[in-house]
Design an enzyme around this catalytic site. Structure first.
Site, PDB file in Angstrom:
ATOM      1  N   HIS A 373       0.827  -1.211   0.000  1.00 48.97           N
ATOM      2  CA  HIS A 373       0.000   0.000   0.000  1.00 48.97           C
ATOM      3  C   HIS A 373       0.859   1.258   0.000  1.00 48.97           C
ATOM      4  CE1 HIS A 373       0.518   1.144   4.318  1.00 48.97           C
ATOM      5  NE2 HIS A 373       0.644  -0.152   4.522  1.00 48.97           N
ATOM      6  N   CYS A 392       2.438  -5.205   6.871  1.00 48.09           N
ATOM      7  CA  CYS A 392       2.183  -4.883   5.468  1.00 48.09           C
ATOM      8  C   CYS A 392       3.393  -4.169   4.865  1.00 48.09           C
ATOM      9  CB  CYS A 392       0.937  -4.013   5.342  1.00 48.09           C
ATOM     10  SG  CYS A 392      -0.601  -4.888   5.742  1.00 48.09           S
TER      11      CYS A 392
END
Length: 489
Positions: A373, A392
């Site tokens: 992301h 992440c």
């Protein structure tokens, strides 16, 4: 941690009625109701089909010359990173020899460590491999050397580690290297670095030598003998060997053919690389999981991109980091508190310039709920310490990455920024899914063969090297009875 739901299909055997010849068929009779019974009919028991395991492929008895070759080949376990040291063993014969050869072949092809002994977060799993058919064919056709060469991973990365391992074993056997201090003279520092870097020359400027070493260790190339550089230069040679062994083992977990178009993330180095046609076309810095929030090793496929994504804060992060701030503070910071039937309440950060996910989120299926992301926090990308996320992967250049992935779709090509500018949350399906590999490489050879190392932020290198040694001692008759490196910090 979510886990994919397993769906089981029952297999029902269908029984075909055997038709009687026409002349022998009885006359038609009107159907009648069965006589009433006080006992309910017994339930029909449907047995699953029997699983037939084919017998193992028979192995021909090797000739005397083949037995000699196989015994010599078995002595190469240390060369392939399957043990830190080898020892002389007696000649193996008959079934004992064939059993050892089969075990070694499996270790070289899919790894020495059994997947049952993996950490759960090591979700990269090798394919199943049966070495018996290949060995039987090699003995029958007298092609054992060619068969043995086909067992190891067919990648330059693995071969570079194998050569690096031989070099570091020579360094170890010659006594290793001296411990440096901040007061070490330039000549001593230069000589120490030259043990690993053969390009060092006696008259070369020390700053140039140090910068080259710092780049090999993933450090800021200041050219100064600072504390971090000293720490890397003083890592024991046995620990470097352990790192090389661990990375060779991870290469053995990889499929024998990689997708030519893929995204690879080196978790330890916090770098993302895009491959097209099996060639690297671009790379960017990333931020990967902090040591207490490790990014998992896994393989998946990116199927879609969420533009302007909201952040549904995971319960663990909310409990640890957000709820202690108080509801009023969270609302002032733009968070929303949403009621749910499952947990009562959860925290959501709406899409926008301040969202922790930035403007783009790249989704791929995995049981750890991790993804790639964007991020509004850009300062970390200029740092050489980029292991700071909750697991992440934050991206330095998410828009160019998204454009690469949609380039083949005329309706999307060149329009990612326009979609972002609408401010609308929407999911964009990729014209073709893109393979993604999250890998943990802490040792790799440079173009000139000189080894590069990264720190072992998760402690996985020594742990895996210990598991390799333990597995070898347990099943490999050529393994040394003890090792110098098999302890986790």
């Amino acid at each position: 941690m979510n886990r994919p739901e397993m769906i089981r299909f029952s297999v029902i055997s269908l029984l075909a009625a055997v038709a009687l010849p026409a002349a022998a068929q009885p006359p038609a009779v009107a159907p009648t109701m069965p006589a009433p019974s006080s006992q309910p009919p017994a339930p029909q028991v449907i047995l699953p089909p029997a699983i037939v395991t084919p017998p193992p492929v028979p192995l021909p008895q090797p000739s005397a010359a083949q037995e000699k070759w196989l015994n010599e080949w078995l002595k190469g376990g240390a060369v392939q990173g399957l043990m830190a040291r080898a020892r002389a063993t007696g000649e193996l014969k008959g079934d004992a020899l064939l059993s050892a050869v089969l075990d070694r072949a499996k270790a070289l092809s899919t790894g020495r460590v059994d997947t049952a002994d993996f950490l759960e977060i090591w979700a990269l799993r090798p394919a199943r491999f049966d070495p018996r058919p290949g060995l039987a064919k090699a003995i029958a056709e007298d092609r054992l050397p060619q068969w043995a060469l086909s067992l190891t991973p067919p990648y330059a990365g693995y071969d570079g580690l194998r050569k690096g391992l031989a070099n570091y074993e020579r360094i170890r056997d010659a006594g290793g290297w001296p411990t440096l201090t901040a007061q070490s003279s330039p000549d001593v520092v230069r000589a120490r670095i030259a043990i690993e870097d053969k390009s060092v020359t006696p008259g070369e400027k020390l700053v140039d030598v140090l910068q080259r070493a710092q780049r090999r260790y993933g450090l800021n190339p200041t050219g100064l003998l600072d504390a971090r550089t000293l720490r890397e230069l003083n890592v024991p040679v046995d620990d470097r060997i352990a790192a090389i062994m661990a990375n060779m083992e991870r290469w053995r977990w990889m499929p024998r053919q990689l997708p030519v178009n893929r995204v690879q993330v080196n978790i330890a180095a916090a770098v993302l690389t895009v491959f097209e046609g099996d060639e690297p076309v671009t790379s960017m810095r990333a931020v990967t999981g902090a040591p207490d929030n490790a990014t998992p090793m896994l393989v998946s496929s990116i199927h879609s991109i969420v533009v302007n994504p909201p952040w549904n804060v995971p319960a663990s992060i909310a409990k640890r980091e957000l709820w202690p701030k108080g509801r009023a503070a969270l609302i002032r910071q733009g968070y929303k508190i949403v009621g749910t039937p499952e947990t009562g309440e959860r925290i959501v950060q709406p899409a926008g310039p301040n969202s922790a996910l930035g403007r783009l989120k790249f989704d791929f299926n995995n049981p750890f709920a991790v993804y790639l992301h964007d991020t509004p926090s850009r300062a970390k990308f200029s740092s050489y310490d980029r292991l700071a996320s909750h697991g992440c992967i934050r991206l330095e250049k998410p828009v160019p990455l998204a454009e690469l992935m949609v380039a083949s779709d005329p309706d999307l090509a060149g329009k990612i920024q326009s979609l972002i500018d609408t401010g609308k949350t929407q999911r964009v399906s990729l014209p073709k899914e893109v393979a993604v590999y999250l890998l943990y490489w802490t040792a790799f050879a440079g173009n000139n063969g000189t080894m590069n190392f990264r720190s072992d932020p998760y402690g996985w290198d020594k742990l895996l090297a210990a598991k390799i040694e333990a597995s070898s001692r347990r099943v490999d008759p050529t393994a040394a009875p003890a090792a110098t490196i098999a302890s986790k910090d």
